[in-house]
Write a protein that holds these residues in place. Structure first.
Motif, PDB file in Angstrom:
ATOM      1  N   GLU A   1       0.839  -1.211   0.000  1.00 59.64           N
ATOM      2  CA  GLU A   1       0.000   0.000   0.000  1.00 59.64           C
ATOM      3  C   GLU A   1       0.872   1.259   0.000  1.00 59.64           C
ATOM      4  OE1 GLU A   1      -3.336   0.121   2.720  1.00 59.64           O
ATOM      5  OE2 GLU A   1      -3.664   2.259   2.285  1.00 59.64           O
ATOM      6  N   LEU A   2       1.979   1.194   0.740  1.00 61.60           N
ATOM      7  CA  LEU A   2       2.886   2.349   0.780  1.00 61.60           C
ATOM      8  C   LEU A   2       3.428   2.652  -0.621  1.00 61.60           C
ATOM      9  CD1 LEU A   2       4.492   4.465   2.376  1.00 61.60           C
ATOM     10  CD2 LEU A   2       6.166   2.678   2.950  1.00 61.60           C
ATOM     11  N   ILE A   3       3.857   1.613  -1.328  1.00 58.07           N
ATOM     12  CA  ILE A   3       4.384   1.811  -2.696  1.00 58.07           C
ATOM     13  C   ILE A   3       3.298   2.408  -3.591  1.00 58.07           C
ATOM     14  CG2 ILE A   3       5.194   0.592  -4.774  1.00 58.07           C
ATOM     15  CD1 ILE A   3       6.469  -1.496  -2.759  1.00 58.07           C
ATOM     16  N   GLU A   4       2.101   1.836  -3.519  1.00 61.53           N
ATOM     17  CA  GLU A   4       1.026   2.300  -4.416  1.00 61.53           C
ATOM     18  C   GLU A   4       0.626   3.740  -4.100  1.00 61.53           C
ATOM     19  OE1 GLU A   4      -1.839  -0.901  -4.151  1.00 61.53           O
ATOM     20  OE2 GLU A   4      -0.645  -2.180  -5.488  1.00 61.53           O
ATOM     21  N   ARG A   5       0.602   4.100  -2.820  1.00 63.86           N
ATOM     22  CA  ARG A   5       0.277   5.489  -2.446  1.00 63.86           C
ATOM     23  C   ARG A   5       1.365   6.446  -2.943  1.00 63.86           C
ATOM     24  NH1 ARG A   5      -2.928   6.920   2.429  1.00 63.86           N
ATOM     25  NH2 ARG A   5      -4.208   5.169   3.039  1.00 63.86           N
ATOM     26  N   LEU A   6       2.631   6.031  -2.829  1.00 59.22           N
ATOM     27  CA  LEU A   6       3.730   6.891  -3.284  1.00 59.22           C
ATOM     28  C   LEU A   6       3.638   7.131  -4.791  1.00 59.22           C
ATOM     29  CD1 LEU A   6       6.556   5.391  -1.047  1.00 59.22           C
ATOM     30  CD2 LEU A   6       5.846   7.803  -1.052  1.00 59.22           C
ATOM     31  N   VAL A   7       3.343   6.066  -5.518  1.00 59.00           N
ATOM     32  CA  VAL A   7       3.216   6.206  -6.977  1.00 59.00           C
ATOM     33  C   VAL A   7       2.024   7.118  -7.287  1.00 59.00           C
ATOM     34  CG1 VAL A   7       2.723   4.950  -9.120  1.00 59.00           C
ATOM     35  CG2 VAL A   7       4.424   4.059  -7.500  1.00 59.00           C
ATOM     36  N   ASP A   8       0.936   6.958  -6.552  1.00 58.33           N
ATOM     37  CA  ASP A   8      -0.242   7.812  -6.768  1.00 58.33           C
ATOM     38  C   ASP A   8       0.086   9.289  -6.479  1.00 58.33           C
ATOM     39  OD1 ASP A   8      -3.083   8.192  -7.290  1.00 58.33           O
ATOM     40  OD2 ASP A   8      -3.174   8.740  -5.164  1.00 58.33           O
ATOM     41  N   ALA A   9       1.035   9.512  -5.574  1.00 58.91           N
ATOM     42  CA  ALA A   9       1.437  10.897  -5.254  1.00 58.91           C
ATOM     43  C   ALA A   9       2.359  11.486  -6.321  1.00 58.91           C
ATOM     44  CB  ALA A   9       2.117  10.934  -3.888  1.00 58.91           C
ATOM     45  N   GLY A  10       2.817  10.648  -7.252  1.00 59.34           N
ATOM     46  CA  GLY A  10       3.653  11.187  -8.335  1.00 59.34           C
ATOM     47  C   GLY A  10       5.078  10.669  -8.365  1.00 59.34           C
ATOM     48  N   VAL A  11       5.405   9.766  -7.426  1.00 57.43           N
ATOM     49  CA  VAL A  11       6.758   9.184  -7.435  1.00 57.43           C
ATOM     50  C   VAL A  11       6.911   8.314  -8.689  1.00 57.43           C
ATOM     51  CG1 VAL A  11       8.185   7.443  -6.273  1.00 57.43           C
ATOM     52  CG2 VAL A  11       7.072   9.237  -4.930  1.00 57.43           C
ATOM     53  N   THR A  12       8.004   8.474  -9.409  1.00 53.38           N
ATOM     54  CA  THR A  12       8.191   7.700 -10.650  1.00 53.38           C
ATOM     55  C   THR A  12       9.304   6.656 -10.544  1.00 53.38           C
ATOM     56  OG1 THR A  12       9.701   9.377 -11.485  1.00 53.38           O
ATOM     57  CG2 THR A  12       7.381   9.553 -12.172  1.00 53.38           C
ATOM     58  N   ALA A  13      10.092   6.735  -9.473  1.00 58.38           N
ATOM     59  CA  ALA A  13      11.170   5.758  -9.304  1.00 58.38           C
ATOM     60  C   ALA A  13      11.210   5.393  -7.828  1.00 58.38           C
ATOM     61  CB  ALA A  13      12.510   6.353  -9.735  1.00 58.38           C
ATOM     62  N   ILE A  14      11.101   4.097  -7.550  1.00 61.05           N
ATOM     63  CA  ILE A  14      10.935   3.683  -6.156  1.00 61.05           C
ATOM     64  C   ILE A  14      11.686   2.389  -5.876  1.00 61.05           C
ATOM     65  CG2 ILE A  14       8.688   2.604  -6.748  1.00 61.05           C
ATOM     66  CD1 ILE A  14       7.811   3.480  -3.891  1.00 61.05           C
TER      67      ILE A  14
END
Ligand code: HMG
Ligand code: MG
Length: 301
Positions: A32-45
């Motif tokens: 969920e943390l990864i998916e929320r970060l991507v939803d916030a605009g993170v493109t590299a994780i």
């Protein structure tokens, strides 16, 4: 003096952040943390690491995390790989980038990956060769670039030498890491300039831990010389189990707030990011270390 107009943030909270947590964080929370970060605009994780679970138990579920995350087009899902076994795990999990990690401190290298700096470089060569063959980009990290947890003097020339070897080996990005957060701005400028003498400026990244509260100032120094690749960690999570005294990384929220204020584009929605910082912090049972996350909390709805 001119700052870059845009930068790329590389989010390390799920790996560098959570690896230091004593209590095992369930897989679904990491996902969920990864998916929320991507939803916030993170493109590299960085989603985890394929290291020995005896060495870092928190990362033992990286394959499960990678299998469960809903992948979005254009997003880099990167994992740390210390050797060929880790590389095989990365490929099996469909990682679309890997990270190798060496350093400028001999003692840290021994404690972290059980080999010397030179041996680590030898160990990484087949990993990079295999990744090249498979078309998987490789990022590399140089630890203890501004100081060692074991008191050794770290020379800028050593950081530059290791960076060049990793670049020549085939890494597309070299992240210069302040593992224990001891750097200060002028030192940061000097070390980064020494690295930029031997590899192109636009492949250099920075990874600042905030142990002594210098990380934003250090980041500013890096921006001043034109660095555009910044590691960040949601809620300021982080540390390294093999670097005594290392605390969290500079918080992603603090970086995004600073970049927004300076008019430097990073593509991240600060409110969504702050909500994500509170999501993981509430789970861990303590507030984020980020001042921005605390300041903005009351303005969220
Ligand atoms: P070793 O003990 O020298 O290696 O560890 P080994 O080959 O003898 O293997 C020992 C055991 O690990 C064996 O299992 C292997 O099978 C297993 P056993 O027979 O005892 O049951 N093993 C593995 N298992 C899973 N995945 C693998 C793997 N490789 C071996 N890939 C090793 C050497 C590199 C494996 C170990 O030292 C290690 O895993 N170290 C990782 C430490 C780590 O993750 N540190 C934190 C990340 S670095 C960091 O945080 C810094 C950074 O943020 C930048 C900065 O801030 O500086 C990136
Ligand atoms: Mg780190």
């Amino acid at each position: 003096m001119s700052y870059p107009s845009a930068v790329r943030l590389f989010e390390v909270g799920v790996r560098d952040g959570l690896q230091n947590e004593k209590e095992i964080v369930p897989t679904h929370i990491k996902v969920e943390l990864i998916e929320r970060l991507v939803d916030a605009g993170v493109t590299a994780i960085e989603t985890g690491s394929f290291v020995s679970p005896k060495w870092v138990p928190q990362m033992a579920d990286t394959a499960d995390v990678m299998a469960s995350v809903k992948r979005q087009d254009g997003i880099i899902y990167s994992v740390l790989t210390p050797n060929m076994r880790g590389y095989e795990g990365a490929v099996a999990s469909r990682a679309n980038e890997i990270e190798i990690f060496s350093g400028a401190s001999e003692i840290f290298s021994q404690k972290n990956i059980n080999c010397s700096i030179d041996e680590s470089l030898e160990r990484f060569q087949p990993v990079v060769d295999a990744a090249k063959k498979d078309g998987i980009p490789v990022r590399a990290s140089v630890s203890c670039a501004f100081g060692s947890p074991f008191g050794e003097e770290i020379l800028a020339g050593k950081v530059a030498e290791v960076s060049k070897k990793l670049y020549d080996m085939g890494a597309y990005e070299i992240s210069i890491a302040d593992t224990i957060g001891v750097g200060t701005p002028i030192k940061v400028t000097k070390v980064l300039e020494a690295v930029a003498d031997v590899i192109p400026l636009d492949v250099i990244g920075v990874h600042f831990h905030d142990t002594y509260g210098q990380a934003l100032a250090n980041l500013h120094a890096a921006l001043e010389i034109g660095i555009t690749r910044l590691d960040s960690s949601v809620a300021g999570l982080g540390g390294c189990p093999y670097a005594p005294g290392a605390t969290g990384n500079v918080a992603s929220e603090d970086i995004v707030y600073m970049l927004d204020g300076m008019g430097i584009e990073c593509g991240i929605d600060l409110k969504k990011l702050v909500k994500t910082a509170w999501f993981i912090s509430d789970f861990l049972g303590r507030p984020p270390v980020s001042n921005v996350a605390k300041a903005i909390k009351s303005k969220l709805n």
